[in-house]
Design a protein around this motif. Structure first.
Motif, PDB file in Angstrom:
ATOM      1  N   ARG A  79     -40.468 -72.584 -11.017  1.00 38.52           N
ATOM      2  CA  ARG A  79     -39.682 -71.353 -11.189  1.00 38.52           C
ATOM      3  C   ARG A  79     -39.391 -70.699  -9.842  1.00 38.52           C
ATOM      4  O   ARG A  79     -38.247 -70.291  -9.573  1.00 38.52           O
ATOM      5  CB  ARG A  79     -40.446 -70.371 -12.082  1.00 38.52           C
ATOM      6  CG  ARG A  79     -39.739 -69.031 -12.275  1.00 38.52           C
ATOM      7  CD  ARG A  79     -40.728 -67.940 -12.598  1.00 38.52           C
ATOM      8  NE  ARG A  79     -41.739 -67.805 -11.567  1.00 38.52           N
ATOM      9  CZ  ARG A  79     -42.972 -67.315 -11.768  1.00 38.52           C
ATOM     10  NH1 ARG A  79     -43.332 -66.909 -12.965  1.00 38.52           N
ATOM     11  NH2 ARG A  79     -43.845 -67.243 -10.770  1.00 38.52           N
ATOM     12  N   VAL A  81     -30.479 -67.267 -20.916  1.00 45.01           N
ATOM     13  CA  VAL A  81     -30.411 -68.704 -21.132  1.00 45.01           C
ATOM     14  C   VAL A  81     -28.984 -69.111 -21.483  1.00 45.01           C
ATOM     15  O   VAL A  81     -28.468 -70.117 -21.000  1.00 45.01           O
ATOM     16  CB  VAL A  81     -31.386 -69.128 -22.263  1.00 45.01           C
ATOM     17  CG1 VAL A  81     -31.225 -70.611 -22.585  1.00 45.01           C
ATOM     18  CG2 VAL A  81     -32.829 -68.814 -21.867  1.00 45.01           C
ATOM     19  N   LEU A 121     -32.494 -76.386 -12.519  1.00 44.57           N
ATOM     20  CA  LEU A 121     -32.524 -75.574 -13.737  1.00 44.57           C
ATOM     21  C   LEU A 121     -32.958 -76.404 -14.949  1.00 44.57           C
ATOM     22  O   LEU A 121     -33.677 -75.916 -15.824  1.00 44.57           O
ATOM     23  CB  LEU A 121     -31.154 -74.946 -13.995  1.00 44.57           C
ATOM     24  CG  LEU A 121     -30.844 -73.673 -13.202  1.00 44.57           C
ATOM     25  CD1 LEU A 121     -29.406 -73.238 -13.438  1.00 44.57           C
ATOM     26  CD2 LEU A 121     -31.799 -72.540 -13.565  1.00 44.57           C
ATOM     27  N   LEU A 122     -32.550 -77.660 -14.994  1.00 42.45           N
ATOM     28  CA  LEU A 122     -32.975 -78.541 -16.088  1.00 42.45           C
ATOM     29  C   LEU A 122     -34.486 -78.768 -16.023  1.00 42.45           C
ATOM     30  O   LEU A 122     -35.178 -78.736 -17.041  1.00 42.45           O
ATOM     31  CB  LEU A 122     -32.225 -79.881 -16.015  1.00 42.45           C
ATOM     32  CG  LEU A 122     -30.750 -79.841 -16.438  1.00 42.45           C
ATOM     33  CD1 LEU A 122     -30.046 -81.149 -16.074  1.00 42.45           C
ATOM     34  CD2 LEU A 122     -30.638 -79.572 -17.936  1.00 42.45           C
ATOM     35  N   TYR A 145     -36.680 -76.743 -14.557  1.00 40.09           N
ATOM     36  CA  TYR A 145     -37.327 -75.462 -14.889  1.00 40.09           C
ATOM     37  C   TYR A 145     -37.292 -75.209 -16.394  1.00 40.09           C
ATOM     38  O   TYR A 145     -38.283 -74.736 -16.974  1.00 40.09           O
ATOM     39  CB  TYR A 145     -36.638 -74.308 -14.148  1.00 40.09           C
ATOM     40  CG  TYR A 145     -37.018 -72.955 -14.693  1.00 40.09           C
ATOM     41  CD1 TYR A 145     -38.295 -72.429 -14.485  1.00 40.09           C
ATOM     42  CD2 TYR A 145     -36.118 -72.198 -15.461  1.00 40.09           C
ATOM     43  CE1 TYR A 145     -38.664 -71.203 -15.011  1.00 40.09           C
ATOM     44  CE2 TYR A 145     -36.474 -70.976 -15.978  1.00 40.09           C
ATOM     45  CZ  TYR A 145     -37.748 -70.482 -15.752  1.00 40.09           C
ATOM     46  OH  TYR A 145     -38.119 -69.271 -16.289  1.00 40.09           O
ATOM     47  N   SER A 146     -36.190 -75.520 -17.034  1.00 38.78           N
ATOM     48  CA  SER A 146     -36.051 -75.288 -18.480  1.00 38.78           C
ATOM     49  C   SER A 146     -37.102 -76.072 -19.270  1.00 38.78           C
ATOM     50  O   SER A 146     -37.621 -75.584 -20.285  1.00 38.78           O
ATOM     51  CB  SER A 146     -34.644 -75.679 -18.942  1.00 38.78           C
ATOM     52  OG  SER A 146     -33.676 -74.851 -18.335  1.00 38.78           O
ATOM     53  N   GLN A 147     -37.413 -77.276 -18.803  1.00 40.09           N
ATOM     54  CA  GLN A 147     -38.451 -78.080 -19.462  1.00 40.09           C
ATOM     55  C   GLN A 147     -39.818 -77.413 -19.311  1.00 40.09           C
ATOM     56  O   GLN A 147     -40.600 -77.336 -20.258  1.00 40.09           O
ATOM     57  CB  GLN A 147     -38.474 -79.487 -18.872  1.00 40.09           C
ATOM     58  CG  GLN A 147     -37.245 -80.311 -19.214  1.00 40.09           C
ATOM     59  CD  GLN A 147     -37.200 -81.639 -18.466  1.00 40.09           C
ATOM     60  OE1 GLN A 147     -38.042 -81.910 -17.613  1.00 40.09           O
ATOM     61  NE2 GLN A 147     -36.205 -82.465 -18.776  1.00 40.09           N
ATOM     62  N   ARG A 180     -40.332 -74.235 -18.762  1.00 39.04           N
ATOM     63  CA  ARG A 180     -40.262 -72.966 -19.508  1.00 39.04           C
ATOM     64  C   ARG A 180     -40.552 -73.202 -20.984  1.00 39.04           C
ATOM     65  O   ARG A 180     -41.230 -72.399 -21.639  1.00 39.04           O
ATOM     66  CB  ARG A 180     -38.878 -72.346 -19.314  1.00 39.04           C
ATOM     67  CG  ARG A 180     -38.643 -70.995 -19.971  1.00 39.04           C
ATOM     68  CD  ARG A 180     -37.188 -70.580 -19.759  1.00 39.04           C
ATOM     69  NE  ARG A 180     -36.872 -69.285 -20.360  1.00 39.04           N
ATOM     70  CZ  ARG A 180     -36.625 -69.102 -21.649  1.00 39.04           C
ATOM     71  NH1 ARG A 180     -36.665 -70.136 -22.487  1.00 39.04           N
ATOM     72  NH2 ARG A 180     -36.348 -67.889 -22.118  1.00 39.04           N
ATOM     73  N   ALA A 181     -40.024 -74.289 -21.514  1.00 36.90           N
ATOM     74  CA  ALA A 181     -40.199 -74.597 -22.940  1.00 36.90           C
ATOM     75  C   ALA A 181     -41.658 -74.869 -23.301  1.00 36.90           C
ATOM     76  O   ALA A 181     -42.053 -74.733 -24.466  1.00 36.90           O
ATOM     77  CB  ALA A 181     -39.336 -75.791 -23.316  1.00 36.90           C
ATOM     78  N   LEU A 237     -33.608 -65.972 -18.842  1.00 41.90           N
ATOM     79  CA  LEU A 237     -33.847 -67.287 -18.253  1.00 41.90           C
ATOM     80  C   LEU A 237     -35.161 -67.350 -17.474  1.00 41.90           C
ATOM     81  O   LEU A 237     -35.967 -68.250 -17.676  1.00 41.90           O
ATOM     82  CB  LEU A 237     -32.673 -67.653 -17.333  1.00 41.90           C
ATOM     83  CG  LEU A 237     -32.748 -69.008 -16.627  1.00 41.90           C
ATOM     84  CD1 LEU A 237     -32.764 -70.147 -17.645  1.00 41.90           C
ATOM     85  CD2 LEU A 237     -31.571 -69.177 -15.663  1.00 41.90           C
TER      86      LEU A 237
END
Length: 298
Positions: free
Chosen positions: A134, A157, A189-190, A192-194, A196-197, A208
């Motif tokens: 992050r 998001v 970002l992809l 980080y999104s993983q 974050r999930a 986000l």
């Protein structure tokens, strides 16, 4: 019971589309003036005041050590307030009508050099774990887009469009702009999104960027993050998200971007706002000019 300041806040939010942060700053200035007025003039209301009362407050603020720019910001709050009172026929004479802003010395914003930015980015290139990924993404995004700290914090998001490689940014006065997403930013970002999930709990799901506890980031958090990372790479006095925004603009201009394009990317309403970022590019241009012009050959 609602006060005149409450009505003024509603006007700024609903009719002028000012941000919550800006309205809170206006309210703070008005309450400070109200408190000063009560202490010095035993007058609770600030609706009916004369300019001598305002001038007394200015003198007090200067004596307290506030800079001219800080005093001018507070005066801008009063100007907006009394214009509102005049518009709504609460008063017939604007006490700020003949006020002139204090002359503020221009503080030159010194951007990070490309070497300093690369040093930070290289150090966080291969990190793992939610917080480190992050942090890397925040630094990458601020430098890659030049967005403001508040804009980054309020990113949602849904604002990230991976199919079109764009990010929707909500700027000052709720003005939207679309900024392109570099491939390196998209990859980050992809990733980080993983991460974050996989958080155990998420409370502020629409935003986000989150803390490890699943809540929206604060202004101070982002400031401390940038200050901490760039303290290891730069000896500049100021190391903040705004300096990184300044760096974004300066580096684009140094590498040939035109002023209008930078203006759009930054979300400025006029070129005048963007031109404050040109001093470094002019410095770079001067070096090229002196090196290249035949009349300067020895």
């Amino acid at each position: 019971m609602a006060t005149i300041i409450d009505f003024f806040k509603d006007y700024l939010l609903k009719e002028k589309n000012y941000s919550v942060h800006t309205v809170a700053a206006y309210e703070s200035d008005l309450l400070s003036f109200q408190s000063f007025n009560m202490s010095n003039f035993e007058q609770e209301s600030i609706v009916f005041v004369n300019y001598s009362q305002i001038r007394t407050w200015i003198v007090f603020l200067v004596d307290e050590g506030l800079s001219s720019s800080s005093v001018n910001r507070k005066m801008a709050s009063l100007k907006a307030f009394y214009r509102f009172l005049l518009k709504t026929k609460q008063i017939t004479v604007n006490p700020m009508l003949k006020h002139k802003s204090l002359k503020a010395s221009k503080v030159l914003q010194i951007p990070f050099s490309e070497k300093e930015v690369v040093s930070v980015l290289d150090r966080i290139e291969n990190v793992d774990g939610f917080e480190l990924v992050r942090n890397k993404m925040i630094i990458d995004l601020l430098y890659a887009t030049g967005m403001r700290r508040a804009e980054l914090i309020n990113l949602k998001v849904a604002d990230v469009d991976f199919s079109n490689n764009t990010i929707k940014v909500l700027g000052k006065r709720s003005k939207e702009r679309i900024v392109p997403m570099l491939s390196v930013v998209k990859e980050g970002l992809l990733s980080y999104s993983q991460q974050r999930a996989d958080l155990a709990e998420i409370f502020d799901d629409e935003f986000l960027f989150l803390t490890k506890k699943g809540v929206k980031l604060s202004n101070s958090f982002v400031y401390r993050l940038i200050n901490s990372y760039f303290s290891t790479a730069s000896e500049k006095v100021k190391k903040s998200p705004h300096v990184l925004r300044h760096t974004f603009a300066t580096h684009l201009l140094n590498n040939g971007a035109d002023l209008n394009s930078v203006k759009e990317l930054l979300g400025h309403s006029s070129l005048a706002s963007t031109q404050v970022y040109t001093h470094s590019s002019l410095s770079e241009l001067k070096k090229v000019y002196e090196k290249s012009h035949p009349r300067n050959k020895k």
